[in-house]
Design an enzyme around this catalytic site. Structure first.
Site, mmCIF file in Angstrom:
data_model
loop_
_atom_site.group_PDB
_atom_site.id
_atom_site.type_symbol
_atom_site.label_atom_id
_atom_site.label_comp_id
_atom_site.label_asym_id
_atom_site.label_seq_id
_atom_site.Cartn_x
_atom_site.Cartn_y
_atom_site.Cartn_z
ATOM 1 N N TYR A 7 0.817 -1.215 0.000
ATOM 2 C CA TYR A 7 0.000 0.000 0.000
ATOM 3 C C TYR A 7 0.850 1.264 0.000
ATOM 4 O O TYR A 7 0.340 2.360 -0.147
ATOM 5 C CB TYR A 7 -0.941 0.014 1.211
ATOM 6 C CG TYR A 7 -0.205 -0.064 2.533
ATOM 7 C CD1 TYR A 7 0.241 1.096 3.167
ATOM 8 C CD2 TYR A 7 0.067 -1.285 3.134
ATOM 9 C CE1 TYR A 7 0.942 1.022 4.363
ATOM 10 C CE2 TYR A 7 0.754 -1.363 4.323
ATOM 11 C CZ TYR A 7 1.189 -0.203 4.935
ATOM 12 O OH TYR A 7 1.888 -0.277 6.111
ATOM 13 N N GLY A 8 2.173 1.114 0.184
ATOM 14 C CA GLY A 8 3.107 2.236 0.224
ATOM 15 C C GLY A 8 4.306 1.916 -0.644
ATOM 16 O O GLY A 8 4.164 1.644 -1.836
ATOM 17 N N GLU B 20 10.542 -4.213 7.313
ATOM 18 C CA GLU B 20 9.353 -3.581 7.873
ATOM 19 C C GLU B 20 9.316 -3.569 9.405
ATOM 20 O O GLU B 20 8.647 -2.718 9.986
ATOM 21 C CB GLU B 20 8.087 -4.261 7.347
ATOM 22 C CG GLU B 20 7.967 -4.253 5.838
ATOM 23 C CD GLU B 20 7.828 -2.866 5.231
ATOM 24 O OE1 GLU B 20 7.328 -1.953 5.907
ATOM 25 O OE2 GLU B 20 8.240 -2.686 4.066
#
Length: 174
Positions: free
Chosen positions: A6-7, A83
């Protein structure tokens, strides 16, 4: 193994997806709600990065990226190193609705709203001011925003807030 992008995973997944499909995740909103003290800012001068923030009735559209079976362990190790560097993200199993009609299980990296890096609710102008000047180990914060906004547009998934932020940050940077 599927992961929800999403990024930055949209434009820099760090692996060659065996499959990439537009996907929708219900119950979360994409927003600049996480300070970045490693990749796009520093402890002294934090930047902002996108995260999925749980919100009733919200939804986020991005890409479902499938790692090839023989690469799944390596990809998972890579994603965790990338992440989970500060534990502000929580690796979360989610259900995605794919544009082709399938419903799949995937991993998503979701903000921990109790983590010290959580900063949900910042006004867009404040976000723009931070993003325009911050810089971290992976480069300028503005680059992160502009790449993400551009890739969403290319996919036909424009995000009004990111579009506004991209234009404002361009103006602030001259």
């Amino acid at each position: 193994m599927w992961v929800f992008g999403y990024g930055s995973l949209l434009w820099k997944p760090g692996f060659e997806p065996a499959e990439s499909v537009v996907a929708h995740l219900a119950g979360y909103r994409r927003s600049f709600c996480m300070t970045s003290i490693h990749h796009r800012g520093t402890e002294e001068d934090p930047g902002l990065v996108l995260a999925l923030d749980a919100e009733t009735g919200a939804g986020c559209t991005g890409l479902a990226l499938r790692a090839a079976d023989h690469e799944a362990d390596r990809v998972l190790d890579y994603l965790r190193e990338r992440e989970l560097v500060s534990s502000a993200y929580v690796e979360t199993p989610v259900e995605l609705d794919l544009a082709d009609g399938r419903r799949i299980g995937a991993l998503a990296y979701v903000i921990d709203p109790h983590h010290r890096q959580y900063c949900g609710g910042l006004p867009l102008e404040d976000q723009a001011q931070i993003i325009a000047q911050a810089h971290g180990g992976m480069g300028p914060n503005a680059e992160y925003l502009l790449n993400t906004a551009a890739h969403l547009e290319q996919l036909g998934l424009g995000d009004d807030e990111l579009t506004w932020l991209a234009e404002r940050v361009r103006n602030l940077r001259g």
